[in-house]
Design an enzyme around this catalytic site. Sequence first.
Site, short mmCIF file in Angstrom:
data_model
loop_
_atom_site.label_atom_id
_atom_site.label_comp_id
_atom_site.label_asym_id
_atom_site.label_seq_id
_atom_site.Cartn_x
_atom_site.Cartn_y
_atom_site.Cartn_z
N CYS A 1 -5.78 15.19 -24.40
CA CYS A 1 -6.23 15.50 -23.48
C CYS A 1 -7.14 13.83 -23.73
CB CYS A 1 -6.71 16.21 -23.18
SG CYS A 1 -7.65 17.61 -24.68
N GLU B 1 -11.15 22.65 -19.05
CA GLU B 1 -10.23 21.62 -19.67
C GLU B 1 -9.31 20.70 -19.38
OE1 GLU B 1 -12.45 20.64 -21.96
OE2 GLU B 1 -13.76 22.31 -22.70
N LEU B 2 -9.87 19.13 -18.81
CA LEU B 2 -8.22 18.84 -17.74
C LEU B 2 -8.09 17.32 -18.81
CD1 LEU B 2 -9.64 19.93 -14.40
CD2 LEU B 2 -8.56 21.64 -16.00
N LYS C 1 -2.64 34.00 -20.89
CA LYS C 1 -1.69 33.43 -20.40
C LYS C 1 -0.65 31.71 -21.32
CE LYS C 1 0.41 30.26 -17.22
NZ LYS C 1 1.97 30.08 -18.47
N GLU D 1 -2.88 9.72 -16.03
CA GLU D 1 -3.08 10.22 -17.30
C GLU D 1 -0.89 10.16 -17.97
OE1 GLU D 1 -3.50 13.86 -18.80
OE2 GLU D 1 -4.48 13.95 -20.23
N TRP E 1 0.94 23.41 -22.77
CA TRP E 1 1.96 23.41 -23.94
C TRP E 1 1.37 22.43 -25.82
CZ3 TRP E 1 3.62 18.57 -24.29
CH2 TRP E 1 2.98 17.27 -23.57
N GLY F 1 -4.01 20.59 -16.30
CA GLY F 1 -4.13 19.38 -15.64
C GLY F 1 -5.04 19.41 -14.27
P1 NAD Z 1 -0.47 22.24 -16.28
O1 NAD Z 1 -1.78 22.19 -15.45
O2 NAD Z 1 0.62 21.81 -15.98
O3 NAD Z 1 -0.36 23.67 -17.52
C1 NAD Z 1 -1.33 24.72 -17.20
C2 NAD Z 1 -0.83 25.74 -17.48
O4 NAD Z 1 -1.34 26.37 -16.15
C3 NAD Z 1 0.41 26.66 -17.78
O5 NAD Z 1 0.35 27.69 -18.88
C4 NAD Z 1 0.94 26.63 -16.95
O6 NAD Z 1 2.16 27.97 -16.30
C5 NAD Z 1 0.06 26.81 -15.71
N1 NAD Z 1 -0.21 27.19 -14.25
C6 NAD Z 1 0.70 25.85 -13.18
N2 NAD Z 1 -0.03 26.43 -12.24
C7 NAD Z 1 -0.80 27.46 -12.43
C8 NAD Z 1 -1.47 28.09 -11.35
N3 NAD Z 1 -0.93 27.87 -10.32
N4 NAD Z 1 -2.52 28.79 -11.47
C9 NAD Z 1 -2.52 29.81 -12.57
N5 NAD Z 1 -2.06 28.84 -13.91
C10 NAD Z 1 -0.95 27.84 -13.27
O7 NAD Z 1 -0.39 21.48 -17.64
P2 NAD Z 1 0.61 21.38 -18.67
O8 NAD Z 1 1.40 19.50 -18.22
O9 NAD Z 1 1.13 22.14 -18.98
O10 NAD Z 1 -0.23 20.01 -19.61
C11 NAD Z 1 -0.99 18.54 -19.77
C12 NAD Z 1 -2.36 18.16 -19.10
O11 NAD Z 1 -3.35 19.37 -19.85
C13 NAD Z 1 -3.22 17.32 -19.22
O12 NAD Z 1 -3.92 16.89 -18.29
C14 NAD Z 1 -4.09 17.26 -20.38
O13 NAD Z 1 -4.89 16.65 -20.02
C15 NAD Z 1 -4.10 18.86 -20.23
N6 NAD Z 1 -4.92 19.04 -21.53
C16 NAD Z 1 -6.33 18.73 -21.54
C17 NAD Z 1 -6.86 19.29 -22.89
C18 NAD Z 1 -8.98 19.35 -23.00
O14 NAD Z 1 -8.99 20.44 -24.04
N7 NAD Z 1 -9.24 19.05 -22.13
C19 NAD Z 1 -6.48 19.92 -23.86
C20 NAD Z 1 -5.04 19.52 -23.23
C21 NAD Z 1 -4.42 19.71 -22.33
#
Ligand code: NAD
Length: 487
Positions: A281, A247-248, A173, A379, A149, A226
Site C-alpha cells: 500500500c 487503511e486503504l 476474516k 493503484e 491478502w 481497497g
Molecule cells: P480488497 O478490498 O479487494 O479486499 C480486502 C478484504 O476485504 C478481503 O478480505 C475481502 O474478502 C474483503 N471484502 C471484499 N468485499 C467485502 C465487503 N463487501 N464487505 C466486507 N469485506 C469485504 O483488497 P485486496 O485486493 O485484497 O488488497 C489490496 C488493497 O489493499 C489495495 O488497495 C491496497 O492498497 C490495500 N492495502 C492497504 C494497506 C494499508 O495499510 N493502508 C495495506 C495493505 C493493502
Amino acid sequence: MHSFQQYINGSFEDATDHFDSIDPATGAVWAKMPDASVKDVNRAVEAAESAFFSSEWASMTATARGKLLMRLAEFIAEAAPRLAELETRDTGKIIRETSAQIAYVAEYFRYYAGLADKIEGAHLPIDKPDMEVWLRREPIGVVAAIVPWNSQLFLSAVKIGPALAAGCTVVLKASEEGPAPMLEFARIFDQAGFPKGVLNIITGGPDVGATLTSHPSVAHVAFTGGPETARHIVRNSAENLASTSLELGGKSPFIVFDDADLESAVNAQVSGVFAATGQSCVSGSRLVVQASIKDEFIARLKEKAEAIVIGAPNDMKTEVGPLCTKRQRDTAVRLINRSVEQGAILLTGGHAIDGDGYYFPPTILDCDGAPDADSLSNEFFGPVLSVVSFKTEAEAIAIANTTQFGLASGLFTQNLTRAHRMIRAIRAGIVWVNTYRVVSPIAPFGGHGLSGHGREGGIEAALDYTKIKSVWLRTSDDPIPDPFVMR
Ligand code: NAD
C-alpha cells in the site's frame, strides 16, 4: 492436498464448504480453505460477544492481558519460519520478505503487550466544588477485522495487538486469497492461553465480509483493503453504527531533488516500488524527479530494475516473485496498455512473463508526455513505477499532491530548510525523508482521503479500540435539596 480449519470459540473446525487456494508460483491448487457460512460468521461474533462480557476476560487485569500478549509474541517469534513459509506458499510473497516481516510481527505483539496496562483514563479539574469527575477508557466491544491478502499476518497483528491490549474481542476474516498463514496463526494463538472466543479466525470472500461487518453486535470495524470495498463496509456499518478504521490504498509520490544523494535515492526507490513485488500500500509508485537529474536517475534505476532477480518465491535469492493472483497480473497489463495509449513511454518491463505462475517484471513508465495517464492515478499493486519530472519546488508539491490518495510519501534532498517546507506541504499520513518504507510498532501508520482514516501502530491505534466513560461522583455529604422547593 493440504486442508485448513477455521477457529471459532477456541475450537478448530471444518466448514461445510471449502474453496481452493492457488499457489501463485505455479497457478496450481495446493490447499483447501474453509469457506465460512452465514451461520459460522454469526457463531464467531456470538463467541466474541460472550467472551467480551465473560468475567474471565472482562475482569482480567490489563497487566494480565499484557502478559498473555507477551507469551503470544514469543510463540510467534518461534513459529516465524513456519508462518513465513506458509505465507510465501499461499501468496507468492518472497521468502526473504516474509521471514523478515513475520519475525518483526512478534515485535508488534510485544509492543502492545507492554502498552496494555498503560492505556490510561484521566481526572478532570471540574468546575464544581463538590464533584470528582474522571474518564475511564473502556474497550469498545467486539471488533470485526478484515484484511487483504498481502502481508496478512502483519496487517492482522496491527489490529489484533491493540484491540486485545485494550480489552476488546475480535473476529478476524482472513482474505480469500492466501489465508493459510492466518489459519496457522490461530493454532499459535490457541496455545497462548487466552480465554476462548477472545479471537476467532474465519475466511471467505466478500459475502462473509459483508455478513461480519453488518452484524449488530460488532462495535468497530478495522479494515485494510481497497477504497471500493471500504465504501461497502461503511454502508454495511450503517446497520450497527459501528465505528471504522480504514487503511486503504495509495499512489505515493517519491520526490527526488537534484541535490539528493542519488545512490541512496535510487536504492530506496528500487525497494520502495519493487519490494513485495509492488504489492504494497505504501509503494512509492510515482517518481517525482527534478528535470535536471531525470535522465541520469532513470538510467541508474533502469539498470538496477533490469538486474533484479525474478524467481520462485521460496528461493532466498529471489528479489521479485509472482503476483498473488492472475487478476492482479491482468490488471497490471491492462493499466500499462492503457497508459501507453495515453502517451506514456515504456522504459522497461511491461509484459507478463510467459510460463506457469503470475510473474510480472519490474516496469518503468515515463509519463512526462502523459499527465493524465491512468498509471499516475490508479493503484497498480504490482511492480510498476510511473515517472514525472518537475523544475521548481512548487511544481514538485503540486504534482505530489495531485492524487486522491494520501498514505505515504518519500522526499530526497540534502537541503534542510526545503525538507521542512516540503514536509508541511505534502498531503500524506507519512513523510519519509531520505529514507523510505520504514515502519515500527511505535509509530502510527495511516492516511487521508481515499487512503482512509484511523491509525495503526503506536498508542493511537490502541486508543481507537477504546471508548470514554465520564464518571461523576458527588463528594458532599449534604443532602441533595428537593428541586421543587423554591428557595
Ligand atoms: P480488497 O478490498 O479487494 O479486499 C480486502 C478484504 O476485504 C478481503 O478480505 C475481502 O474478502 C474483503 N471484502 C471484499 N468485499 C467485502 C465487503 N463487501 N464487505 C466486507 N469485506 C469485504 O483488497 P485486496 O485486493 O485484497 O488488497 C489490496 C488493497 O489493499 C489495495 O488497495 C491496497 O492498497 C490495500 N492495502 C492497504 C494497506 C494499508 O495499510 N493502508 C495495506 C495493505 C493493502
